[in-house]
Design a protein around this motif. Structure first.
Motif, PDB file in Angstrom:
ATOM      1  N   THR A 149       1.003  -1.308  -0.058  1.00  0.00           N
ATOM      2  CA  THR A 149       0.118  -0.184  -0.168  1.00  0.00           C
ATOM      3  C   THR A 149       0.759   1.212   0.001  1.00  0.00           C
ATOM      4  O   THR A 149       0.568   2.137  -0.654  1.00  0.00           O
ATOM      5  CB  THR A 149      -1.015  -0.033   1.122  1.00  0.00           C
ATOM      6  N   PHE A 150       1.969   1.204   0.676  1.00  0.00           N
ATOM      7  CA  PHE A 150       2.722   2.350   0.700  1.00  0.00           C
ATOM      8  C   PHE A 150       3.532   2.537  -0.513  1.00  0.00           C
ATOM      9  O   PHE A 150       3.503   3.905  -1.030  1.00  0.00           O
ATOM     10  CB  PHE A 150       3.896   2.135   1.647  1.00  0.00           C
ATOM     11  N   LEU A 151       3.717   1.249  -1.382  1.00  0.00           N
ATOM     12  CA  LEU A 151       4.316   1.684  -2.681  1.00  0.00           C
ATOM     13  C   LEU A 151       3.299   2.117  -3.542  1.00  0.00           C
ATOM     14  O   LEU A 151       3.499   3.084  -4.423  1.00  0.00           O
ATOM     15  CB  LEU A 151       4.811   0.464  -3.232  1.00  0.00           C
ATOM     16  N   ASP A 152       1.922   1.823  -3.369  1.00  0.00           N
ATOM     17  CA  ASP A 152       0.874   2.028  -4.222  1.00  0.00           C
ATOM     18  C   ASP A 152       0.681   3.618  -4.118  1.00  0.00           C
ATOM     19  O   ASP A 152       0.708   4.479  -5.085  1.00  0.00           O
ATOM     20  CB  ASP A 152      -0.389   1.489  -3.847  1.00  0.00           C
ATOM     21  N   GLN A 153       0.892   4.212  -2.966  1.00  0.00           N
ATOM     22  CA  GLN A 153       0.621   5.525  -2.804  1.00  0.00           C
ATOM     23  C   GLN A 153       1.777   6.485  -3.256  1.00  0.00           C
ATOM     24  O   GLN A 153       1.565   7.855  -3.784  1.00  0.00           O
ATOM     25  CB  GLN A 153       0.388   6.094  -1.324  1.00  0.00           C
ATOM     26  N   VAL A 154       3.223   5.880  -3.139  1.00  0.00           N
ATOM     27  CA  VAL A 154       4.087   6.491  -3.668  1.00  0.00           C
ATOM     28  C   VAL A 154       4.156   6.835  -4.992  1.00  0.00           C
ATOM     29  O   VAL A 154       4.350   7.934  -5.892  1.00  0.00           O
ATOM     30  CB  VAL A 154       5.391   5.965  -3.279  1.00  0.00           C
ATOM     31  N   VAL A 155       3.682   5.497  -5.820  1.00  0.00           N
ATOM     32  CA  VAL A 155       3.484   5.447  -7.370  1.00  0.00           C
ATOM     33  C   VAL A 155       2.586   6.542  -7.894  1.00  0.00           C
ATOM     34  O   VAL A 155       2.750   7.414  -8.923  1.00  0.00           O
ATOM     35  CB  VAL A 155       3.311   4.135  -7.654  1.00  0.00           C
ATOM     36  N   GLY A 156       1.381   6.513  -7.149  1.00  0.00           N
ATOM     37  CA  GLY A 156       0.457   7.229  -7.646  1.00  0.00           C
ATOM     38  C   GLY A 156       0.478   8.888  -7.651  1.00  0.00           C
ATOM     39  O   GLY A 156       0.322   9.510  -8.430  1.00  0.00           O
ATOM     40  N   THR A 157       1.142   9.258  -6.634  1.00  0.00           N
ATOM     41  CA  THR A 157       1.503  10.722  -6.423  1.00  0.00           C
ATOM     42  C   THR A 157       2.526  10.981  -7.154  1.00  0.00           C
ATOM     43  O   THR A 157       2.636  12.139  -7.862  1.00  0.00           O
ATOM     44  CB  THR A 157       1.876  11.027  -4.798  1.00  0.00           C
ATOM     45  N   ALA A 158       3.483  10.263  -7.404  1.00  0.00           N
ATOM     46  CA  ALA A 158       4.424  10.472  -8.376  1.00  0.00           C
ATOM     47  C   ALA A 158       4.215  10.596  -9.721  1.00  0.00           C
ATOM     48  O   ALA A 158       4.442  11.634 -10.294  1.00  0.00           O
ATOM     49  CB  ALA A 158       5.689   9.126  -8.169  1.00  0.00           C
ATOM     50  N   ILE A 193      -8.658   5.568 -11.856  1.00  0.00           N
ATOM     51  CA  ILE A 193      -9.201   4.502 -12.642  1.00  0.00           C
ATOM     52  C   ILE A 193      -8.232   3.313 -12.684  1.00  0.00           C
ATOM     53  O   ILE A 193      -8.705   1.936 -13.135  1.00  0.00           O
ATOM     54  CB  ILE A 193     -10.160   4.473 -13.784  1.00  0.00           C
ATOM     55  N   SER A 194      -7.067   3.518 -12.725  1.00  0.00           N
ATOM     56  CA  SER A 194      -5.745   2.343 -12.738  1.00  0.00           C
ATOM     57  C   SER A 194      -5.142   2.293 -11.427  1.00  0.00           C
ATOM     58  O   SER A 194      -4.571   1.010 -11.347  1.00  0.00           O
ATOM     59  CB  SER A 194      -4.953   3.025 -13.783  1.00  0.00           C
ATOM     60  N   MET A 195      -5.326   3.001 -10.432  1.00  0.00           N
ATOM     61  CA  MET A 195      -4.777   2.733  -9.042  1.00  0.00           C
ATOM     62  C   MET A 195      -5.390   2.948  -7.752  1.00  0.00           C
ATOM     63  O   MET A 195      -4.754   3.388  -7.022  1.00  0.00           O
ATOM     64  CB  MET A 195      -3.172   3.524  -8.996  1.00  0.00           C
ATOM     65  N   SER A 196      -6.660   2.522  -7.812  1.00  0.00           N
ATOM     66  CA  SER A 196      -7.342   2.650  -6.768  1.00  0.00           C
ATOM     67  C   SER A 196      -7.928   1.607  -6.233  1.00  0.00           C
ATOM     68  O   SER A 196      -8.572   1.593  -4.942  1.00  0.00           O
ATOM     69  CB  SER A 196      -8.527   3.659  -7.126  1.00  0.00           C
ATOM     70  N   ALA A 197      -7.747   0.559  -6.698  1.00  0.00           N
ATOM     71  CA  ALA A 197      -8.041  -0.704  -6.329  1.00  0.00           C
ATOM     72  C   ALA A 197      -7.550  -1.422  -4.912  1.00  0.00           C
ATOM     73  O   ALA A 197      -8.153  -1.807  -3.885  1.00  0.00           O
ATOM     74  CB  ALA A 197      -7.923  -2.143  -7.160  1.00  0.00           C
ATOM     75  N   ASN A 198      -6.160  -0.938  -4.638  1.00  0.00           N
ATOM     76  CA  ASN A 198      -5.346  -1.285  -3.612  1.00  0.00           C
ATOM     77  C   ASN A 198      -5.902  -0.652  -2.296  1.00  0.00           C
ATOM     78  O   ASN A 198      -6.227  -1.097  -1.265  1.00  0.00           O
ATOM     79  CB  ASN A 198      -3.878  -1.299  -3.825  1.00  0.00           C
ATOM     80  N   GLY A 200      -7.652   2.913  -2.390  1.00  0.00           N
ATOM     81  CA  GLY A 200      -8.403   4.195  -2.778  1.00  0.00           C
ATOM     82  C   GLY A 200      -7.869   5.276  -3.559  1.00  0.00           C
ATOM     83  O   GLY A 200      -8.604   6.197  -3.699  1.00  0.00           O
ATOM     84  N   ALA A 201      -6.542   5.192  -3.842  1.00  0.00           N
ATOM     85  CA  ALA A 201      -5.842   6.310  -4.642  1.00  0.00           C
ATOM     86  C   ALA A 201      -5.946   7.588  -3.889  1.00  0.00           C
ATOM     87  O   ALA A 201      -6.592   8.494  -4.454  1.00  0.00           O
ATOM     88  CB  ALA A 201      -6.380   6.253  -6.016  1.00  0.00           C
ATOM     89  N   ALA A 202      -5.708   7.845  -2.576  1.00  0.00           N
ATOM     90  CA  ALA A 202      -5.730   9.024  -1.706  1.00  0.00           C
ATOM     91  C   ALA A 202      -4.911   9.802  -2.464  1.00  0.00           C
ATOM     92  O   ALA A 202      -5.281  11.211  -2.938  1.00  0.00           O
ATOM     93  CB  ALA A 202      -5.507   8.801  -0.296  1.00  0.00           C
ATOM     94  N   ILE A 203      -3.632   9.771  -2.767  1.00  0.00           N
ATOM     95  CA  ILE A 203      -2.554  10.623  -3.502  1.00  0.00           C
ATOM     96  C   ILE A 203      -2.618  12.126  -2.728  1.00  0.00           C
ATOM     97  O   ILE A 203      -2.146  12.896  -3.571  1.00  0.00           O
ATOM     98  CB  ILE A 203      -2.503  10.531  -4.858  1.00  0.00           C
ATOM     99  N   ASN A 204      -3.140  12.196  -1.690  1.00  0.00           N
ATOM    100  CA  ASN A 204      -3.233  13.653  -1.085  1.00  0.00           C
ATOM    101  C   ASN A 204      -3.528  13.483   0.385  1.00  0.00           C
ATOM    102  O   ASN A 204      -4.532  13.114   0.934  1.00  0.00           O
ATOM    103  CB  ASN A 204      -4.592  14.145  -1.846  1.00  0.00           C
ATOM    104  N   PRO A 205      -2.564  13.738   1.267  1.00  0.00           N
ATOM    105  CA  PRO A 205      -2.798  13.750   2.662  1.00  0.00           C
ATOM    106  C   PRO A 205      -3.955  14.413   3.163  1.00  0.00           C
ATOM    107  O   PRO A 205      -4.721  13.870   4.235  1.00  0.00           O
ATOM    108  CB  PRO A 205      -1.334  14.406   3.126  1.00  0.00           C
ATOM    109  N   ALA A 206      -4.326  15.726   2.787  1.00  0.00           N
ATOM    110  CA  ALA A 206      -5.329  16.465   3.106  1.00  0.00           C
ATOM    111  C   ALA A 206      -6.595  15.700   2.792  1.00  0.00           C
ATOM    112  O   ALA A 206      -7.856  15.833   3.560  1.00  0.00           O
ATOM    113  CB  ALA A 206      -5.428  17.787   2.734  1.00  0.00           C
ATOM    114  N   ARG A 207      -6.822  15.107   1.771  1.00  0.00           N
ATOM    115  CA  ARG A 207      -7.804  14.541   1.119  1.00  0.00           C
ATOM    116  C   ARG A 207      -8.329  13.411   1.956  1.00  0.00           C
ATOM    117  O   ARG A 207      -9.413  12.917   2.412  1.00  0.00           O
ATOM    118  CB  ARG A 207      -7.758  13.899  -0.320  1.00  0.00           C
TER     119      ARG A 207
END
Length: 291
Positions: A149-158, A193-198, A200-207
């Protein structure tokens, strides 16, 4: 009409970040509430992704002229690294974004209160078929490990930062300024639509943190922070790291490799006087170089 303009530039900018993030979360969380409480009879998973993207576009058009519409602490951090935003703005912007997300969640809760209570049977929880916490914050799938999950969020935000930084680059193929908000919205939709299954694709700490704090105070309790082995810190830390990774990747592979901009006529000092004669000296008597 009397204009009530705030004198402090910082306060004006914080107001813009607050309102922009509020609009973003209002669209997204309201769509999540509609889809979940209707048991997907009034929308589907894609509906939520599209609503968040529309929220991004609306918020950017609303606030871009004041702050550039960061709407995300990871974006603000990246712009601070790029020296496009002063470091003194990082914390005020992040707090404003956090408060905007919190207040938007509160309004969604009030608007959908009856639907949430009917769906959950009056039991506000994080687990089970009738959980409603995921309307507001993000949570990981049960099959995935913490490190993934950590990798997921790093990749999405990157990916977010890597792709949006090029939009205003004059040395590349810049997007028209008026079209940047919908382009960013499409990028966010693509990530969703490509990185939210793991998770939720937050990619935003405030969100994520704003709505999570709201659910903590609105009846879901401390479970929103302790669930899934205290997973809540991942969408706070990983996007910040991902934003830096995406920014450095953009600099290394694109920005530093682009040709230097050609000097504009206005930037080249004239070597002739107004009457057409060669100019040999500047005001202090020093020779003037042509190049």
């Amino acid at each position: 009409m009397v204009k009530l303009k705030v004198r402090s530039a910082l306060v004006r900018e914080c107001m813009a970040e607050f309102l922009g993030t509020f609009v973003l979360l209002l669209f997204g969380c309201a769509a999540a509430a509609q889809v979940k409480t209707s048991r997907e009879t009034k929308g589907q998973f894609l509906s939520v992704n599209m609503a968040f993207s529309v929220g991004v576009m609306a918020a950017m058009y609303l606030t871009k002229g004041i702050t550039g519409a960061h709407l995300n602490p990871a974006v603000t951090l990246s712009f601070c690294i790029l020296r496009q935003t002063p470091w003194t703005r990082l914390l005020p912007y992040a707090l404003s974004q956090l408060l905007g997300a919190y207040m938007a969640s509160a309004l969604v809760y009030v608007v959908y209160y009856d639907a949430i209570m009917e769906f959950s049977g009056g039991v506000l929880t994080v687990y089970g078929q009738n959980e409603t916490a995921s309307i507001f914050a993000t949570y990981p799938s049960e099959y995935i490990s913490l490190s993934r999950t950590f990798l997921d969020q790093v990749v999405g935000t990157a990916m977010l930062m890597l792709t949006i930084l090029a939009l205003g680059e004059e040395r590349n193929t810049p997007a028209p300024a008026g079209l940047i908000p919908p382009i960013v919205a499409v990028i966010v939709l693509g990530i969703s639509i490509s990185m939210s299954a793991n998770c939720g694709a937050a990619i935003n700490p405030a969100r994520d943190l704003g709505p999570r704090l709201f659910t903590l105070t609105a009846g879901w309790g401390a479970e929103v922070f302790t669930c899934y082995n205290y997973w809540f810190w991942v969408p706070l830390v990983a996007p910040m790291i991902g934003g830096v990774v995406g920014t450095m990747t953009y600099l290394l592979f694109i920005d530093w490799q682009l040709p230097d901009p050609d000097p504009t006529p206005e930037s080249i000092p004239s070597v002739f006087t107004e009457d057409g004669k060669p100019q040999t000296a500047v005001g202090n008597g020093e020779k003037m170089s042509r190049f």
